[in-house]
Design an enzyme around this catalytic site. Sequence first.
Site, PDB file in Angstrom:
ATOM      1  CG  ASN A 153      -1.391   1.346   1.550  1.00  0.00           C
ATOM      2  OD1 ASN A 153      -2.539   1.697   0.959  1.00  0.00           O
ATOM      3  ND2 ASN A 153      -0.889   2.013   2.597  1.00  0.00           N
ATOM      4  CE1 TYR A 188      -1.104  12.701  -1.228  1.00  0.00           C
ATOM      5  CE2 TYR A 188      -0.660  10.111  -0.676  1.00  0.00           C
ATOM      6  CZ  TYR A 188      -1.021  11.587  -0.187  1.00  0.00           C
ATOM      7  OH  TYR A 188      -1.619  11.596   1.111  1.00  0.00           O
ATOM      8  CE1 TYR A 195       0.071   8.231  -6.429  1.00  0.00           C
ATOM      9  CE2 TYR A 195      -1.754   8.502  -8.120  1.00  0.00           C
ATOM     10  CZ  TYR A 195      -1.240   8.064  -6.948  1.00  0.00           C
ATOM     11  OH  TYR A 195      -2.284   7.361  -6.092  1.00  0.00           O
ATOM     12  N   PRO A 241      -8.288   2.395  -5.602  1.00  0.00           N
ATOM     13  CG  PRO A 241      -7.257   3.474  -3.514  1.00  0.00           C
ATOM     14  CD  PRO A 241      -7.123   2.251  -4.954  1.00  0.00           C
ATOM     15  CG  LEU A 246      -8.965  12.745  -3.246  1.00  0.00           C
ATOM     16  CD1 LEU A 246      -7.507  12.334  -3.407  1.00  0.00           C
ATOM     17  CD2 LEU A 246      -9.540  13.942  -3.766  1.00  0.00           C
TER      18      LEU A 246
END
Length: 248
Positions: A91, A95, A156, A186, A188
């Site tokens: 995970n 960013y 990113y 996912p 944001l």
Amino acid sequence: MTATRRHAGRVAVVTGGAAGIGQAFAERLAAEGARVAIADVGDAEQTLEMIAAAGGEALAVHCDVSSEDDVAALGAAVTERFGPADILVHNAGIYPLVEFAEMTFEQWRALMAVNLDSNFLLCREFLPAMRSRSWGRIVCLSSTAFHAGMGGMVHYVASKGGIIGFVRALAAEVGEEGVTVNALAPSLVRTQGTTADPRAFEAVAASQAIKRTQLPGDLDGALSFLVSDDAAFLTGQTLVVDGGRVRS
């Protein structure tokens, strides 16, 4: 949280588990019976305390996922404490917002090292034991930013697209050995560490079928499924969990 023991007897490694999405993942897996190793460059004490308070067992290891030495040390620490890992949830990521015209090659490489190269390092470390025992679950975090092609973060978006390619190809190599490799994407997500403009959350929510801001707890159920026996025939896929923002 849930009272089931879906992952009892499993050993799980969660990177970026000190806070935010990773913390939710670590808590969920521990609540469902897994012994969890949390790898992070940040202080994971809060996550450890939350898991212990709920009756779970966890270990925290300081780890820069872009460092070969740190990842090797993580593998050794997990094996010494819990034994071989059954589940790897990658995970951790960064960013930063940088316009392409202003982006330096050093910035590009620094992000790729954390977001993309780390997938190679972590899988190289933990995959051999999974293959030898004919069971393993690997989940890497991508993002719907790849589908949207968002500006201001070319490096990113490229890294998250690379993760999708990575899991597809690796899944093809290890599927016959009882190991699945998938991505979770996912949108944001609002966490304590999210630095996005508040207006960005409103705009994203308005574009979703479910018109509210995504939270870490919206992802841990999907993660739990992907690393369970229920998902034994699901591999090489990207599961988009974004409230219906991406609908293709």
